[in-house]
Design a protein around this motif. Structure first.
Motif, PDB file in Angstrom:
ATOM      1  N   TYR A   2     129.694  55.051   3.709  1.00  0.00           N
ATOM      2  CA  TYR A   2     129.219  55.795   2.554  1.00  0.00           C
ATOM      3  C   TYR A   2     128.021  55.082   1.910  1.00  0.00           C
ATOM      4  O   TYR A   2     127.890  53.854   1.977  1.00  0.00           O
ATOM      5  N   SER A  16     125.737  60.632  -6.482  1.00  0.00           N
ATOM      6  CA  SER A  16     126.225  61.316  -5.286  1.00  0.00           C
ATOM      7  C   SER A  16     126.597  60.285  -4.230  1.00  0.00           C
ATOM      8  O   SER A  16     125.927  59.260  -4.077  1.00  0.00           O
ATOM      9  N   LEU A  18     127.125  59.860  -0.183  1.00  0.00           N
ATOM     10  CA  LEU A  18     126.777  60.450   1.109  1.00  0.00           C
ATOM     11  C   LEU A  18     127.624  59.846   2.213  1.00  0.00           C
ATOM     12  O   LEU A  18     127.753  58.622   2.308  1.00  0.00           O
ATOM     13  N   THR A  24     126.372  64.484   5.131  1.00  0.00           N
ATOM     14  CA  THR A  24     126.702  65.408   4.051  1.00  0.00           C
ATOM     15  C   THR A  24     127.210  64.652   2.832  1.00  0.00           C
ATOM     16  O   THR A  24     127.730  63.536   2.935  1.00  0.00           O
ATOM     17  N   THR A  25     127.100  65.310   1.665  1.00  0.00           N
ATOM     18  CA  THR A  25     127.546  64.707   0.416  1.00  0.00           C
ATOM     19  C   THR A  25     129.061  64.841   0.274  1.00  0.00           C
ATOM     20  O   THR A  25     129.628  65.926   0.455  1.00  0.00           O
ATOM     21  N   SER A  28     129.888  64.408  -6.027  1.00  0.00           N
ATOM     22  CA  SER A  28     128.804  64.230  -6.985  1.00  0.00           C
ATOM     23  C   SER A  28     129.349  64.380  -8.397  1.00  0.00           C
ATOM     24  O   SER A  28     130.271  65.168  -8.635  1.00  0.00           O
ATOM     25  N   SER A 249     113.739  63.415  -1.226  1.00  0.00           N
ATOM     26  CA  SER A 249     114.917  64.280  -1.130  1.00  0.00           C
ATOM     27  C   SER A 249     114.618  65.566  -0.371  1.00  0.00           C
ATOM     28  O   SER A 249     115.507  66.141   0.256  1.00  0.00           O
ATOM     29  N   THR A 439     119.642  70.287  -2.345  1.00  0.00           N
ATOM     30  CA  THR A 439     119.655  68.836  -2.408  1.00  0.00           C
ATOM     31  C   THR A 439     119.427  68.420  -3.848  1.00  0.00           C
ATOM     32  O   THR A 439     119.228  69.264  -4.727  1.00  0.00           O
ATOM     33  N   GLU A 443     121.351  62.783  -4.234  1.00  0.00           N
ATOM     34  CA  GLU A 443     121.592  62.847  -2.789  1.00  0.00           C
ATOM     35  C   GLU A 443     120.426  62.205  -2.037  1.00  0.00           C
ATOM     36  O   GLU A 443     120.629  61.479  -1.056  1.00  0.00           O
ATOM     37  N   ARG A 447     120.458  59.066   0.634  1.00  0.00           N
ATOM     38  CA  ARG A 447     119.845  59.072   1.971  1.00  0.00           C
ATOM     39  C   ARG A 447     118.828  57.932   2.094  1.00  0.00           C
ATOM     40  O   ARG A 447     118.731  57.281   3.139  1.00  0.00           O
TER      41      ARG A 447
END
Length: 497
Positions: A2, A16, A18, A24-25, A28, A249, A439, A443, A447
């Motif tokens: 994560y 958030s 990930l 994928t999230t 949040s 993002s 997004t 998030e 990433r």
């Protein structure tokens, strides 16, 4: 594995988590429940307490665990996005010596103009690609000149996201792109702009360790890991200002790609490989997150201060229900009841500090052509949306004039871009295709953290699961109609100065 993304705004803080393997999230949260307070001790000032930010971040991490049952012990890296241009001054123990002077505070604009003139326009524009303006360096100079007793207590100057990173790690740092946001980066030579520090009489000792946007920047402090329930091996692996991070993002990294957002402020942000600038300093150039010494990437940005904050103001004044504020969804529905042009009602959204597109002048908001017998709430809300887009387009025209244009823009399905009416106005006024993505800044920061950690082999791999939700194309009859309305609006701007 994560990764946690933290997006520190001026209204709220979003977090958030990930799942990097799935792309994928997982969960949040947004804190606090209502907008964070901005204090204004004097007209044109705007401040927030950094310690409140830190408490809200801790509350958000706790909510991820308790409300969403997220196993936060799996978090390996943290990415931080933050409101740009703010000033945080701390002592050696990372305690703030005064409230943060945030992005929409106007008090230092004259200082920036004075330094710009003393250094010289040509030298400033060739070195920092603009003016010190109302950015962080000018705010630091203001504290030195007006609150010397507090300035003398300061050991570190940081941006808001740097402060959160420091509270997590116990180490004061800032980033290369952060220095460019502060008007403290020499673009041609790729270094701290000591010329600006010298011109302002500011000591270099206040600048903390400089780190790149991606990579192993610092490790979480053991005591903080224990307090928050995080793995003690967690690393901070990404940080960036909110607008470069919004572009990240939306997978906007290449020259000609454009990102936009309309949160508290409204922004259009284009990527360029050139050190370009506007001679009148109406737009700004910063280092983009993927800039490298041998691979230049800049972000060319316009900003309108009065965007979502205008919508927030409308929400408050239109809420007469004893049960609380009307929803933003209700405002969007109200705007949809009115036709393009809002029956002649024109809104000028300049009521949140000095505006860069007007050379940092204090421009006030205004409504034109209001007729009590004609205009209802629907026209009021739609004219506000039109005014925000028109102000964005005014700056977008400047961007295009210096070679930072394009006909495809990406936006997150958030804030004002949740409104179909706003999206229609934007696509047809700017005459661009708008791609809408599910997004968020938080998030994106997650990433970015995964890429900075080394989980993804390339930055493109981090965005393989990002999908376009909707594509809004301009239509001929609406572009023509909005061109006429926009030109009328633009021709009356001087009445608002």
């Amino acid at each position: 594995m994560y990764f946690l993304g933290i997006d520190l705004g001026s209204s709220s803080i979003k977090l958030s988590v990930l799942d990097a393997e799935r792309g994928t999230t997982v969960s949040s949260v947004t804190v606090p429940e209502f907008e964070m307070e901005i204090t204004a001790p004097q007209f044109g000032w705007a401040e927030q307490d950094p310690e409140n930010w830190w408490q809200y971040v801790k509350n958000g991490i706790a909510l991820l665990k308790t409300k969403h049952n997220t196993d936060i012990s799996k978090i390996a890296g943290i990415g931080i996005a933050y409101q740009m241009h703010g000033l945080v001054l701390t002592d050696e123990k990372l305690n703030p010596v005064r409230p943060s002077i945030i992005w929409c505070d106007s008090r230092a604009a004259q200082i920036g103009d004075s330094i710009y003139n003393s250094i010289g326009a040509q030298k400033c524009q060739s070195q920092i690609l603009g003016s010190p303006g109302n950015f962080t360096a000018s705010k630091l100079k203001w504290v030195k000149d007006n609150q010397p007793e507090l300035f003398d207590k300061a050991a570190h100057v940081m941006l808001p996201g740097d402060y959160i990173a420091a509270k997590l790690s116990g180490v004061a740092q800032t980033s290369t792109s952060g220095l460019s946001e502060a008007a403290l980066w020499n673009f041609p030579e790729g270094r701290l702009a000591t010329e600006v520090l010298d011109a302002m009489g500011l000591p270099e000792r206040l600048i903390p360790e400089i780190v790149p946007n991606f990579g192993n920047q610092a490790q979480i402090h053991p005591d903080v890991a224990t307090e928050l329930g995080l793995n003690p091996q967690v690393k901070i692996t990404y940080r960036a200002g909110d607008q470069p991070n919004n572009a990240l993002s939306l997978n906007v990294f290449k020259p000609g790609e454009i990102a936009t957002t309309a949160g508290t402020s409204a922004v259009v942000y284009a990527v360029s490989k050139n050190d370009i600038y506007d001679a009148n300093n109406r737009i700004n150039t910063f280092l983009h997150v993927n800039n490298a010494p041998n691979d230049k990437h800049n972000g060319v940005m316009l900003c309108i201060n009065g965007s979502g904050i205008l919508y927030q103001w409308l929400r408050k004044i239109m809420s007469t229900d004893r049960n609380g504020l009307i929803s933003y969804e209700a405002l969007n529905a109200e705007a949809a009841k009115a036709q393009p042009g809002s029956k002649g009602l024109r809104f000028y959204p300049f009521g949140n500090g000095v505006e860069r597109i007007f050379n940092n002048k204090q421009v006030t908001s205004g409504i034109q052509n209001l007729n009590f017998n004609i205009h209802q709430s629907a026209q009021l809300v739609r004219s506000a949306c039109e005014g925000i887009v028109f102000a964005m387009n005014y700056g977008f025209d400047v961007m295009k004039s210096i070679g930072a244009g394009g006909d495809l823009v990406r936006a997150g399905e958030a804030n004002l871009f949740l409104s179909p009416v706003f999206r229609e106005i934007f696509a047809n006024t700017t005459q661009t295709t708008v791609e809408l993505y599910n997004t968020s800044g938080a998030e994106g920061a997650a990433r970015g953290a995964a890429y900075g950690y080394g989980y993804y082999a390339s930055i493109g791999e981090a965005f393989e699961k990002l999908e376009c939700l909707e594509c809004i194309e301009p239509t001929a009859h609406l572009t023509s109609q909005y061109a006429d309305i926009y030109n009328e609006w633009k021709n009356n701007i001087n009445l608002q100065e």
